[in-house]
Design an enzyme around this catalytic site. Structure first.
Site, PDB file in Angstrom:
ATOM      1  N   CYS A 155       1.115-126.050 -41.404  1.00  0.00           N
ATOM      2  CA  CYS A 155       2.285-125.166 -41.532  1.00  0.00           C
ATOM      3  C   CYS A 155       1.767-123.932 -42.267  1.00  0.00           C
ATOM      4  O   CYS A 155       1.999-123.762 -43.455  1.00  0.00           O
ATOM      5  CB  CYS A 155       3.394-125.846 -42.325  1.00  0.00           C
ATOM      6  SG  CYS A 155       4.209-127.164 -41.428  1.00  0.00           S
ATOM      7  N   LYS A 209      -2.402-120.033 -48.218  1.00  0.00           N
ATOM      8  CA  LYS A 209      -3.244-121.219 -48.456  1.00  0.00           C
ATOM      9  C   LYS A 209      -4.392-121.273 -47.448  1.00  0.00           C
ATOM     10  O   LYS A 209      -5.512-121.657 -47.791  1.00  0.00           O
ATOM     11  CB  LYS A 209      -2.387-122.490 -48.431  1.00  0.00           C
ATOM     12  CG  LYS A 209      -1.334-122.464 -49.535  1.00  0.00           C
ATOM     13  CD  LYS A 209      -0.431-123.655 -49.503  1.00  0.00           C
ATOM     14  CE  LYS A 209       0.716-123.467 -50.503  1.00  0.00           C
ATOM     15  NZ  LYS A 209       1.728-122.450 -50.079  1.00  0.00           N
ATOM     16  N   ASP A 231       1.022-122.876 -36.881  1.00  0.00           N
ATOM     17  CA  ASP A 231       2.414-122.656 -37.301  1.00  0.00           C
ATOM     18  C   ASP A 231       3.245-122.491 -36.044  1.00  0.00           C
ATOM     19  O   ASP A 231       2.769-121.960 -35.041  1.00  0.00           O
ATOM     20  CB  ASP A 231       2.552-121.419 -38.192  1.00  0.00           C
ATOM     21  CG  ASP A 231       3.824-121.464 -39.023  1.00  0.00           C
ATOM     22  OD1 ASP A 231       3.751-121.768 -40.228  1.00  0.00           O
ATOM     23  OD2 ASP A 231       4.910-121.203 -38.458  1.00  0.00           O
ATOM     24  N   CYS A 256       7.403-126.419 -51.998  1.00  0.00           N
ATOM     25  CA  CYS A 256       7.832-125.570 -53.120  1.00  0.00           C
ATOM     26  C   CYS A 256       9.272-125.931 -53.492  1.00  0.00           C
ATOM     27  O   CYS A 256      10.152-125.078 -53.524  1.00  0.00           O
ATOM     28  CB  CYS A 256       7.691-124.095 -52.768  1.00  0.00           C
ATOM     29  SG  CYS A 256       8.495-123.617 -51.233  1.00  0.00           S
TER      30      CYS A 256
END
Ligand SMILES: C[S@@+](CC[C@H](N)C(=O)[O-])C[C@H]1O[C@@H](n2cnc3c(N)ncnc32)[C@H](O)[C@@H]1O
Length: 434
Positions: free
Chosen positions: A250, A256, A271, A366
């Protein structure tokens, strides 16, 4: 924040800064990603730098204090006013107590704005009376609990205990600095000096100064990218090495995956969103790093490869990102948590199938919600007995000691670093064999 003109006749009907703040606030509370869109929108870009700064500060302060502001208004409003009037009142209260605007200018300017719009003109007297009354009452005492929506606060208290929940909520009111990830860790010290930034444990840089990031030293040469200190930890924990092949399932907008590529690994970045991957490609061009970008849904991605390392930064409620996106607190619904948790568990199963025997899987979100973090990690280990936790040590990758759980996962809470960091959950697993 005090502006030129606030000292004189504060009530200017032609008040593009406050009108822009009203638009930002309305967009932020009307739809998901409304805040980011409004902050990037053309009307804001058309303002002077001073007006732009003020509009932004007013809207963001209002969003950061929305819980407290709405409590104050609830005590002074006998019935619900039209939505636009409520928005004006919210801006007025933020100005009164947290923006250093003289009280008369805080009230007059909002009354004038109400009068300038036929839709709110009939409520000028109400706006004037409520704001004057609140101004006389004085600033409310600090109460972290009042900053968060009650249902979210109750979840945090159940998950982390009362004092941790209060510490998490207190961060809502704080304006965060900007964190950057250097492309080359060896460049971090030189960049810290050039940017007047602080070097954080783990290697992120923290810059307090504001302004256009495109003009900051090292941007054009791609020596760094913007990435919260917490968001930079998961990719470090995957510990990708030169020669390894790793996948980020993702990946967009790509912070990242950039870290994994900068570590020298061969990176596949998947993605399902083509527009988000396009943003990623721009960052790739600037940094000169390369990855294989694939637009695909992770669960059905038709690719037979298995990888040394798999990173899954799954879609989530993003409740841990309230420092830069306080609107997220007010757009989330309790049902979102369960909905996203089921997506996460499907993605984790898909991720497991792509890990080589002996390979690593890093899962992160997150989010502050246990169903998206600890709950996922626990259920994953039950469903996949060929995986075990590869515990994270305090300090590893910049992990604050306070964030390491008994199981060796990370529960990063926003107050675990002075100046704050985003809330994240991170778990690292190792597949047996190899
Ligand atoms: C939390 S964001 C990733 C942030 C990114 N890792 C970074 O560091 O910049 C989640 C991403 O997952 C993507 N996504 C959601 N569901 C997906 C799926 N089933 N397969 C692949 N990507 C998906 C979204 O488009 C979004 O870009």
């Amino acid at each position: 924040m005090r502006r030129e003109g606030d000292e004189g006749r504060g009530s200017r009907v032609n008040d593009p800064a406050r009108a822009a703040a009203l638009d930002i606030l309305t967009a932020a509370l009307a739809r998901k990603s409304g805040l980011d869109e409004a902050l990037d929108a053309a009307p804001l870009a058309g303002l002077s730098a001073q007006d732009r700064g003020f509009a932004r500060a007013l809207a963001m302060t209002t969003l950061r204090r929305l819980g407290v502001i709405d409590r104050l208004l609830a005590a002074r409003l006998q019935r619900e006013p039209p939505e636009r009037v409520r928005m004006l009142l919210r801006l007025g209260v933020a100005q009164l107590f947290w923006l250093d605007t003289p009280a008369y200018a805080a009230v007059d300017s909002i009354v004038a704005l109400a009068g300038a719009d036929p839709a709110t003109r009939g409520f000028k007297a109400l706006v004037n009376a409520v704001l004057r009354r609140l101004g006389r009452d004085g600033a409310p005492p600090d109460d972290p609990e009042a900053l968060a929506p009650p249902w979210l606060y109750a979840r945090w208290r159940a998950a982390f205990g009362e004092s941790e929940a209060r510490a998490v909520a207190a961060v809502i009111a704080e304006e965060p600095a900007t964190d950057l990830t250097p492309r080359n860790p060896a460049d971090a010290q030189a960049l810290a000096e050039a940017l007047e930034a602080t070097l954080l444990p783990g290697g992120s840089l923290r810059r307090e100064a504001r302004g256009r990031i495109e003009e900051w030293p090292g941007f054009a040469e791609g020596r760094w990218w913007v990435q919260d200190a917490a968001a930079a930890i998961p990719a470090r924990l995957l510990d990708a090495k030169p020669g390894e092949v790793v996948v980020d399932l993702c990946a967009a907008p790509g912070g990242k995956a950039l870290q994994l590529a900068a570590a020298g690994a061969e990176v596949v970045a998947v993605d399902r969103s083509a527009p988000r991957l396009r943003r990623f490609t721009e960052n790739l061009e600037r940094t000169g790093l390369s990855v294989e970008a694939v637009t695909a849904t992770a669960e059905t991605w038709d690719d037979k490869r298995i990888f040394d390392g798999v990173l899954l930064d799954a879609p989530c409620t993003a409740s841990g990102t309230f420092r830069r996106n306080p609107d997220v607190l007010w757009s989330l619904r309790p049902s979102d948590v369960a909905k996203l948790a089921s997506v996460q568990s499907r993605l984790l199963d898909a991720a497991a199938g792509r890990v080589k025997p002996g390979g690593r899987l890093v899962y992160c979100v997150c989010s502050l919600e246990p169903e998206e973090g600890e709950g996922q990690a626990r259920a994953f280990l039950k469903r996949h007995p060929d995986f075990a936790t590869a515990p994270v040590a305090a300090g590893e990758g910049g992990a604050p000691a306070a964030s390491v759980t008994r199981e060796g996962w990370l529960r990063l809470l926003p107050h675990h670093l002075p100046g704050g960091l985003d809330g994240f959950f991170v778990a690292r697993f190792k597949r047996e064999g190899g």
